[in-house]
Scaffold this motif. Structure first.
Motif, short mmCIF file in Angstrom:
data_model
loop_
_atom_site.label_atom_id
_atom_site.label_comp_id
_atom_site.label_asym_id
_atom_site.label_seq_id
_atom_site.Cartn_x
_atom_site.Cartn_y
_atom_site.Cartn_z
N GLY A 77 15.32 21.43 -5.26
CA GLY A 77 15.48 21.05 -3.99
C GLY A 77 15.96 19.74 -3.36
N GLY A 78 16.74 19.95 -2.36
CA GLY A 78 17.48 18.91 -1.92
C GLY A 78 16.60 17.57 -1.75
N GLY A 79 17.36 16.49 -2.02
CA GLY A 79 16.82 15.29 -2.16
C GLY A 79 16.18 14.67 -3.82
N LYS B 105 1.85 21.17 -2.85
CA LYS B 105 1.02 20.82 -1.71
C LYS B 105 1.73 19.84 -0.70
N GLY B 106 1.56 20.13 0.52
CA GLY B 106 2.33 19.13 1.56
C GLY B 106 3.70 19.39 2.04
N ASP B 107 4.21 20.55 1.41
CA ASP B 107 5.61 20.68 1.53
C ASP B 107 5.77 22.18 2.27
N VAL B 108 6.24 22.56 3.09
CA VAL B 108 6.67 23.82 3.36
C VAL B 108 7.87 24.50 3.30
N HIS B 109 8.89 23.50 2.85
CA HIS B 109 10.30 24.09 2.78
C HIS B 109 10.52 25.12 1.76
N ASP B 110 10.91 26.41 2.17
CA ASP B 110 11.17 27.36 0.92
C ASP B 110 12.44 28.18 0.88
N LEU B 111 13.28 27.70 1.57
CA LEU B 111 14.70 28.61 1.79
C LEU B 111 15.42 28.31 0.46
N LEU C 95 10.63 17.22 0.43
CA LEU C 95 10.12 16.05 1.03
C LEU C 95 9.84 15.01 0.04
N THR C 96 10.42 13.70 0.16
CA THR C 96 9.98 12.60 -0.88
C THR C 96 8.39 12.49 -1.05
N THR C 97 7.75 12.92 0.05
CA THR C 97 6.18 12.31 0.07
C THR C 97 5.58 13.77 -0.98
N MET D 95 9.21 24.08 -9.65
CA MET D 95 8.66 23.53 -8.45
C MET D 95 9.73 23.12 -7.55
N SER D 96 9.85 23.34 -6.33
CA SER D 96 10.77 23.08 -5.13
C SER D 96 10.03 22.30 -4.11
N ALA D 97 10.91 21.10 -3.84
CA ALA D 97 10.32 20.15 -2.83
C ALA D 97 11.49 19.48 -2.03
C1 B12 Z 1 15.37 24.04 7.07
C2 B12 Z 1 14.58 22.55 7.08
C3 B12 Z 1 13.22 22.47 7.79
C4 B12 Z 1 12.75 23.91 7.91
C5 B12 Z 1 12.12 24.49 6.74
C6 B12 Z 1 11.89 26.04 6.85
C7 B12 Z 1 11.81 26.70 5.48
N1 B12 Z 1 11.21 27.97 5.59
O1 B12 Z 1 12.04 26.27 4.43
C8 B12 Z 1 11.40 23.44 8.91
C9 B12 Z 1 11.70 23.05 10.37
C10 B12 Z 1 10.05 23.98 8.83
C11 B12 Z 1 11.19 21.78 8.47
C12 B12 Z 1 10.10 20.98 8.44
C13 B12 Z 1 9.90 19.72 8.00
N2 B12 Z 1 10.96 18.83 7.68
CO1 B12 Z 1 12.84 19.53 7.13
N3 B12 Z 1 14.44 20.09 6.64
C14 B12 Z 1 15.17 21.46 6.88
C15 B12 Z 1 16.74 20.90 6.50
C16 B12 Z 1 17.29 20.94 7.60
C17 B12 Z 1 17.29 21.96 5.40
C18 B12 Z 1 16.59 22.34 4.24
C19 B12 Z 1 17.03 23.52 3.58
O2 B12 Z 1 16.34 24.43 3.25
N4 B12 Z 1 18.32 23.46 2.86
C20 B12 Z 1 18.91 24.61 2.31
C21 B12 Z 1 18.33 24.96 0.59
C22 B12 Z 1 18.92 26.28 0.30
O3 B12 Z 1 18.82 23.90 0.05
P1 B12 Z 1 17.81 23.35 -1.23
O4 B12 Z 1 16.34 23.42 -0.85
O5 B12 Z 1 18.36 22.25 -1.68
O6 B12 Z 1 17.82 24.51 -2.14
C23 B12 Z 1 18.86 24.46 -3.07
C24 B12 Z 1 18.58 23.84 -4.60
O7 B12 Z 1 18.10 22.66 -4.37
C25 B12 Z 1 17.98 24.94 -5.43
N5 B12 Z 1 16.39 24.73 -5.46
C26 B12 Z 1 15.63 24.67 -4.75
N6 B12 Z 1 14.50 24.55 -5.02
C27 B12 Z 1 14.54 24.98 -6.23
C28 B12 Z 1 13.54 25.11 -7.41
C29 B12 Z 1 13.98 25.19 -8.80
C30 B12 Z 1 12.72 25.34 -9.78
C31 B12 Z 1 15.48 25.12 -8.92
C32 B12 Z 1 15.65 25.35 -10.43
C33 B12 Z 1 16.19 25.10 -8.08
C34 B12 Z 1 16.13 25.06 -6.80
O8 B12 Z 1 18.49 26.00 -5.03
C35 B12 Z 1 18.87 25.92 -3.93
C36 B12 Z 1 20.19 26.74 -3.69
O9 B12 Z 1 21.25 26.11 -4.48
C37 B12 Z 1 16.58 19.58 5.89
C38 B12 Z 1 17.59 18.73 6.01
C39 B12 Z 1 19.06 19.02 4.95
N7 B12 Z 1 20.00 18.84 5.30
O10 B12 Z 1 18.71 19.13 3.76
C40 B12 Z 1 15.26 19.11 6.61
C41 B12 Z 1 14.54 18.05 5.70
C42 B12 Z 1 14.30 18.58 4.18
N8 B12 Z 1 13.34 18.20 6.45
C43 B12 Z 1 12.75 16.71 6.37
C44 B12 Z 1 11.46 16.53 7.13
C45 B12 Z 1 11.14 15.26 7.46
C46 B12 Z 1 10.70 17.70 7.91
C47 B12 Z 1 9.29 17.50 8.61
C48 B12 Z 1 8.35 16.46 7.87
C49 B12 Z 1 9.71 17.28 9.85
C50 B12 Z 1 8.51 16.91 10.93
N9 B12 Z 1 8.81 15.56 11.20
O11 B12 Z 1 7.87 17.72 10.90
C51 B12 Z 1 8.80 18.82 8.21
C52 B12 Z 1 8.13 18.96 7.29
C53 B12 Z 1 6.80 19.96 7.16
C54 B12 Z 1 6.28 20.15 5.74
N10 B12 Z 1 5.06 19.69 5.58
O12 B12 Z 1 6.94 20.50 4.72
C55 B12 Z 1 13.51 15.89 5.93
C56 B12 Z 1 12.87 15.10 4.51
C57 B12 Z 1 12.97 13.74 4.45
C58 B12 Z 1 12.59 13.35 2.99
N11 B12 Z 1 13.33 12.77 2.36
O13 B12 Z 1 11.42 13.52 2.79
C59 B12 Z 1 14.90 16.34 5.80
C60 B12 Z 1 15.79 15.93 4.54
C61 B12 Z 1 15.48 16.31 7.30
C62 B12 Z 1 15.87 14.66 7.37
N12 B12 Z 1 17.14 14.15 7.16
O14 B12 Z 1 15.09 13.95 7.75
N13 B12 Z 1 12.39 21.46 7.63
#
Ligand code: B12
Length: 211
Positions: free
Chosen positions: A176-178, A95-101, A147-149, A143-145
């Motif tokens: 999830g990143g972070g 809840k609270g997070d929509v990131h799903d890539l 946002l720190t929130t 679970m994937s997140a």
């Molecule tokens: C794409 C993105 C978005 C997209 C999301 C689209 C989508 N369908 O996911 C959109 C534009 C919608 C978005 C919105 C927001 N975002 Co955003 N977003 C990003 C961004 C650019 C990339 C994240 C991403 O997808 N990375 C690529 C994926 C593949 O990487 P990953 O998640 O880490 O996944 C890998 C591993 O972690 C692992 N993994 C992931 N999940 C899981 C789960 C399990 C069980 C396991 C084992 C492994 C695993 O597998 C993956 C592949 O190896 C980041 C910045 C960044 N550089 O990271 C900001 C970021 C995450 N977002 C951020 C913010 C603040 C927001 C918003 C609040 C912005 C706003 N002011 O409106 C909103 C939040 C809305 C909400 N309530 O969630 C901040 C978070 C800050 C924080 N520390 O909390 C970031 C870090 C940007 C920043 N620097 O400020 N965002």
């Protein structure tokens, strides 16, 4: 001469990626190798995004390309892994997070690795996780997140499962990143990773009872 997977991703050939994958399969390509190449191509775009070379649109488009490729490869990946699943994972973005890539990448790779995945989607409340745990009886909750929130939401999922007396019989892994070790401890999860492939290794160990 057609496009390679790497070229298709590098040039963001969204419309062509389906045909590139189908052709590679038809030519006898190993679906596991093909999905890995897609993941690496997408990660390359992720790195360029991090360094400021690419914009968000490119990152999101490449994720959609990955999903298109994965949908085509899924039946062959499952065949290769056999029809019996090696374990079940209930997965979601709390809840609270929509990131799903990243969640979607982990989901595809876990299925390719032989797991059955019940994906609850994004913005999932703790009660929905508990309902799925009751219905599906998984060995693992993922679970994937981003946002720190969202960390308190993840903690609430763990507590809700605990309060229902079901924590002992399953393992909880977060990604999830972070996220990091600190987040893992705060949430009360068993494992944390930033790498989908490592996540699958962890889940394998969990179902094998090695952990
Ligand atoms: C794409 C993105 C978005 C997209 C999301 C689209 C989508 N369908 O996911 C959109 C534009 C919608 C978005 C919105 C927001 N975002 Co955003 N977003 C990003 C961004 C650019 C990339 C994240 C991403 O997808 N990375 C690529 C994926 C593949 O990487 P990953 O998640 O880490 O996944 C890998 C591993 O972690 C692992 N993994 C992931 N999940 C899981 C789960 C399990 C069980 C396991 C084992 C492994 C695993 O597998 C993956 C592949 O190896 C980041 C910045 C960044 N550089 O990271 C900001 C970021 C995450 N977002 C951020 C913010 C603040 C927001 C918003 C609040 C912005 C706003 N002011 O409106 C909103 C939040 C809305 C909400 N309530 O969630 C901040 C978070 C800050 C924080 N520390 O909390 C970031 C870090 C940007 C920043 N620097 O400020 N965002």
């Amino acid at each position: 001469m057609g496009l390679s997977i790497e070229e298709a991703f590098a040039k963001r050939k969204f419309r062509e990626i389906g045909d590139v994958i189908k052709l590679a399969l038809a030519e006898g390509g190993d679906p596991y190798v093909l999905i890995k190449r897609c993941q690496e191509a997408m990660e390359e775009i992720g790195r360029k995004y991090q360094s400021g070379e690419y914009f968000l649109a490119e990152l999101m488009l490449s994720a959609r390309m990955f999903e298109t490729a994965a949908a085509i490869l899924a039946p062959s990946l499952k065949q290769g892994g056999g029809s019996r699943s090696i374990g079940k994972i209930v997965l979601g973005t709390p809840k609270g997070d929509v990131h799903d890539l990243g969640k979607n990448i982990f989901s595809v790779m876990a299925q390719a690795g032989g797991f059955e995945v019940v994906d609850l989607g994004i913005d999932v409340p703790a009660s929905r996780f508990l309902q799925a745990v009751r219905q599906e009886n998984p060995q693992i909750v993922g679970m994937s997140a981003l946002l720190t929130t969202t960390y308190p939401s993840m903690k609430e999922v763990v507590k809700t499962i605990e309060d229902a007396g079901m924590r002992q019989k399953l393992k909880i892994v977060i990604g999830g990143g972070g996220t990091g070790e600190e987040a893992r401890r705060f949430v009360g999860a068993d494992a944390q990773t930033l790498d989908a492939a490592e996540g699958i290794r962890i889940c394998r160990e969990f179902v094998a009872g090695n952990q």
